[in-house]
Design an enzyme around this catalytic site. Structure first.
Site, PDB file in Angstrom:
ATOM      1  N   PRO A  49       0.234   2.129  -2.476  1.00  0.00           N
ATOM      2  CA  PRO A  49       0.842   3.348  -1.938  1.00  0.00           C
ATOM      3  C   PRO A  49       1.317   3.183  -0.500  1.00  0.00           C
ATOM      4  O   PRO A  49       0.675   2.503   0.312  1.00  0.00           O
ATOM      5  CB  PRO A  49      -0.306   4.370  -2.033  1.00  0.00           C
ATOM      6  CG  PRO A  49      -1.130   3.891  -3.191  1.00  0.00           C
ATOM      7  CD  PRO A  49      -1.073   2.390  -3.114  1.00  0.00           C
ATOM      8  N   VAL A  50       2.446   3.808  -0.192  1.00  0.00           N
ATOM      9  CA  VAL A  50       3.046   3.741   1.145  1.00  0.00           C
ATOM     10  C   VAL A  50       2.489   4.875   1.997  1.00  0.00           C
ATOM     11  O   VAL A  50       2.439   6.032   1.549  1.00  0.00           O
ATOM     12  CB  VAL A  50       4.580   3.836   1.055  1.00  0.00           C
ATOM     13  CG1 VAL A  50       5.209   3.807   2.444  1.00  0.00           C
ATOM     14  CG2 VAL A  50       5.134   2.698   0.190  1.00  0.00           C
TER      15      VAL A  50
ATOM     16  N   GLY B 197      -0.456   5.535   2.719  1.00  0.00           N
ATOM     17  CA  GLY B 197      -1.515   6.145   1.930  1.00  0.00           C
ATOM     18  C   GLY B 197      -2.916   5.836   2.405  1.00  0.00           C
ATOM     19  O   GLY B 197      -3.884   6.163   1.737  1.00  0.00           O
ATOM     20  N   GLY B 198      -3.053   5.153   3.550  1.00  0.00           N
ATOM     21  CA  GLY B 198      -4.383   4.791   4.022  1.00  0.00           C
ATOM     22  C   GLY B 198      -4.952   3.560   3.337  1.00  0.00           C
ATOM     23  O   GLY B 198      -6.149   3.277   3.457  1.00  0.00           O
ATOM     24  N   MET B 199      -4.101   2.801   2.615  1.00  0.00           N
ATOM     25  CA  MET B 199      -4.556   1.600   1.920  1.00  0.00           C
ATOM     26  C   MET B 199      -3.985   0.321   2.522  1.00  0.00           C
ATOM     27  O   MET B 199      -4.082  -0.751   1.935  1.00  0.00           O
ATOM     28  CB  MET B 199      -4.203   1.687   0.441  1.00  0.00           C
ATOM     29  CG  MET B 199      -4.969   2.769  -0.303  1.00  0.00           C
ATOM     30  SD  MET B 199      -4.698   2.680  -2.098  1.00  0.00           S
ATOM     31  CE  MET B 199      -5.452   1.104  -2.490  1.00  0.00           C
TER      32      MET B 199
ATOM     33  N   LYS C 120      -6.493  -2.000   0.443  1.00  0.00           N
ATOM     34  CA  LYS C 120      -7.895  -1.815   0.840  1.00  0.00           C
ATOM     35  C   LYS C 120      -8.226  -0.332   0.839  1.00  0.00           C
ATOM     36  O   LYS C 120      -7.354   0.545   0.933  1.00  0.00           O
ATOM     37  CB  LYS C 120      -8.166  -2.412   2.223  1.00  0.00           C
ATOM     38  CG  LYS C 120      -7.378  -1.781   3.389  1.00  0.00           C
ATOM     39  CD  LYS C 120      -7.986  -0.500   3.933  1.00  0.00           C
ATOM     40  CE  LYS C 120      -7.144   0.145   5.023  1.00  0.00           C
ATOM     41  NZ  LYS C 120      -7.601   1.515   5.369  1.00  0.00           N
TER      42      LYS C 120
ATOM     43  N   GLY D  17       1.465  -1.772   4.309  1.00  0.00           N
ATOM     44  CA  GLY D  17       2.300  -2.543   5.223  1.00  0.00           C
ATOM     45  C   GLY D  17       1.556  -3.730   5.803  1.00  0.00           C
ATOM     46  O   GLY D  17       2.114  -4.834   5.927  1.00  0.00           O
ATOM     47  N   SER D  18       0.294  -3.529   6.145  1.00  0.00           N
ATOM     48  CA  SER D  18      -0.516  -4.632   6.666  1.00  0.00           C
ATOM     49  C   SER D  18      -0.723  -5.704   5.615  1.00  0.00           C
ATOM     50  O   SER D  18      -0.731  -6.904   5.920  1.00  0.00           O
ATOM     51  CB  SER D  18      -1.870  -4.091   7.142  1.00  0.00           C
ATOM     52  OG  SER D  18      -1.721  -3.235   8.251  1.00  0.00           O
TER      53      SER D  18
ATOM     54  N   ASP E 289      -5.423  -3.842  10.534  1.00  0.00           N
ATOM     55  CA  ASP E 289      -5.875  -4.143   9.182  1.00  0.00           C
ATOM     56  C   ASP E 289      -5.393  -5.500   8.665  1.00  0.00           C
ATOM     57  O   ASP E 289      -5.882  -5.974   7.637  1.00  0.00           O
ATOM     58  CB  ASP E 289      -5.371  -3.067   8.202  1.00  0.00           C
ATOM     59  CG  ASP E 289      -5.936  -1.687   8.497  1.00  0.00           C
ATOM     60  OD1 ASP E 289      -7.034  -1.602   9.077  1.00  0.00           O
ATOM     61  OD2 ASP E 289      -5.265  -0.695   8.144  1.00  0.00           O
TER      62      ASP E 289
END
Length: 319
Positions: free
Chosen positions: A103-104, A106-108, A18, A111-112, A145
């Site tokens: 991306p890890v 990365g604000g995306m 996201k 993990g969620s 998230d």
């Protein structure tokens, strides 16, 4: 065909990352979280999470980003599987494999996303047949998230981000994402820096922008670009100053809008078309700073079962 007498040996789920089109950060709450108003937007960069029946619980990650993902009990996908099993008294361990493309740190919400995928995959594997609403109650306890990645699309998040309302929209948006090759940013560190930069300033209750929601109804690219906002962006720039150079490079090359996604350091550039996305990708690669540059579109669907397990490896892609 799988029947009740022949339960699947494993399930593979595709889940998107996201970006936050808007992230308005309100006051800090008594529980340590901040009150948020955010507009989530799922984009077509996907992880694939496979769960198979096993003798013991485990998780492993494949792909170029695998070394940056924990394979112990702190892994959010494994925590999600444990939580769902505990909620429904399932005593059947699973082995989880994550093909990591998001991306890890990365604000995306990588993990969620994996946690959301694990919930959907385990629900299918164990034959629970739960509606998404039931999975949301487990998801919300795992992270702010995670509920959104169960649904995807575009949605307004409130509270910590876990309370969702879908955004009515038609069409798609074209994006170019820049992510650091080498490092990510800790969400907790970025929020702490945002609090430090605010100091004693008065913080009002957050609300989503009406202008953004109107622009999204018709996917007016220029109007959406003008409304992109992230209250954590200055904190991310403070911790990772090279992001300012990335944003400047993109703006000079011509974009409809630019914003750091979530807690960063991924930078999302909104462009008018797929051709413009290609041009921007080439321009950013030529100018630097060096990073992982990807073209993507949104919105896309959330976590979806795409089939039984397939051979894993760094080049695994489905669909």
């Amino acid at each position: 065909m799988t029947t009740a007498a022949q339960p699947p040996a494993g399930v593979t789920v595709r889940v998107p990352g996201k970006i936050n089109l808007e992230l308005v950060v309100g006051p800090r709450r008594d529980d340590g979280y901040h009150e948020l108003a955010t507009v989530f937007h799922a984009v077509s960069i996907h992880d694939h999470v496979t769960v198979v029946r096993a003798e013991e619980w485990s998780v492993r990650t494949t792909g170029d980003l695998a070394a940056r993902v924990p394979d112990d009990e702190s892994n959010l996908a494994l925590r999600a599987a444990h939580a769902l099993a505990e909620r429904h008294a399932v005593e059947e361990p699973v082995a989880i494999t994550i093909d990591k493309q998001i991306p890890v740190a990365g604000g995306m919400a990588g993990g969620s996303a994996d946690a959301a995928a694990a919930l959907v995959a385990c629900d299918a594997l164990w034959g629970l047949g739960l509606p998404r609403e039931d999975l949301v109650s487990v998801a919300a306890a795992l992270g702010s998230d995670v509920p959104f990645l169960l649904y995807g699309g575009t949605a307004v998040g409130s509270g910590r981000g876990e309370r969702l309302a879908p955004v009515l929209s038609r069409g798609e948006l074209h994006w170019v994402l820049w992510a650091s090759h080498d490092s990510g940013l800790s969400t907790a560190a970025v929020y702490a820096e945002a609090d430090r930069l605010r100091g004693e300033a008065t913080v009002t209750e957050p609300e989503p922008s009406d202008d953004l929601l109107v622009a999204l109804r018709t996917m007016d690219t220029a109007a959406v670009g003008a409304c992109l906002r992230n209250d954590l962006q200055q904190a991310a720039l403070s911790l990772a100053p090279e992001l300012a150079d990335v944003i400047e490079a993109g703006r000079e090359l011509g974009v409809e809008g630019a914003v750091v996604s979530g807690s960063g350091p991924t930078v999302a550039f909104l462009v008018a078309s797929s051709a413009a996305a290609l041009d921007l990708s080439v321009g950013l690669a030529a100018r630097g700073p060096e990073g992982d540059i990807r073209r993507t579109v949104g919105p896309v669907m959330g976590a979806q079962v795409v089939g039984p397990p397939v051979p894993s490896g760094p080049t695994l892609h489905i669909g």
